[in-house]
Design a protein around this motif. Structure first.
Motif, PDB file in Angstrom:
ATOM      1  N   GLU A   6      -3.027  33.320  -1.838  1.00 48.14           N
ATOM      2  CA  GLU A   6      -4.116  32.387  -1.583  1.00 48.14           C
ATOM      3  C   GLU A   6      -4.297  31.434  -2.755  1.00 48.14           C
ATOM      4  O   GLU A   6      -3.992  31.775  -3.903  1.00 48.14           O
ATOM      5  N   CYS A  22      -3.354  29.728   2.278  1.00 44.87           N
ATOM      6  CA  CYS A  22      -2.779  31.077   2.209  1.00 44.87           C
ATOM      7  C   CYS A  22      -1.364  30.979   2.757  1.00 44.87           C
ATOM      8  O   CYS A  22      -1.173  30.623   3.926  1.00 44.87           O
ATOM      9  N   GLY A 111      -4.317  38.934   1.761  1.00 43.14           N
ATOM     10  CA  GLY A 111      -4.165  38.247   0.500  1.00 43.14           C
ATOM     11  C   GLY A 111      -5.017  38.914  -0.569  1.00 43.14           C
ATOM     12  O   GLY A 111      -5.787  39.832  -0.290  1.00 43.14           O
TER      13      GLY A 111
END
Length: 120
Positions: A6, A22, A111
């Motif tokens: 991210e 992302c 993430g």
């Protein structure tokens, strides 16, 4: 293995904008759906937006009209455009991907999170 990285978080004043990204890397066939979650201090993680096959999207009521979600399949990347930010949007934002590893196997990946802080 699949990794989600991210970027785009930061500090912004009320009414400002940020765009989160992302990107997914690794070995997989496709990404069925992307989701953005957020977690504020002392609160549960909540779904902010998602985008699914056919670019169907869904948003939390609290961000409707202010946030948009989009994807670039060629880059295996999802974006969250956040406009008219408010202090209550302050949170760590996490992306999540529903990744098709094979024709029959799908996994969910996360993430590392990116901090968004909106000052009043």
């Amino acid at each position: 293995q699949v990794q989600l990285v991210e970027s785009g978080g930061g500090l912004v004043q009320t009414g400002g904008s940020l765009r989160l990204s992302c990107a997914a890397s690794g070995s997989f066939l496709s990404i069925n759906a992307w989701r953005w979650y957020r977690q504020a201090p002392g609160k549960q993680r909540e779904l902010v937006a998602d985008i699914r096959t056919g670019d169907m999207t869904n948003f939390a009521d609290s961000v409707k009209g202010r946030f948009t979600i989009s994807r670039d399949n060629a880059k295996n990347t999802v974006y969250l455009q956040m406009n008219d930010l408010k202090p209550e949007d302050t949170a760590i934002y996490y992306c999540n991907a529903e990744v098709r590893k094979t024709d029959r196997i799908t996994y969910s990946y996360w993430g590392q999170g990116t901090q968004v802080t909106v000052s009043s």
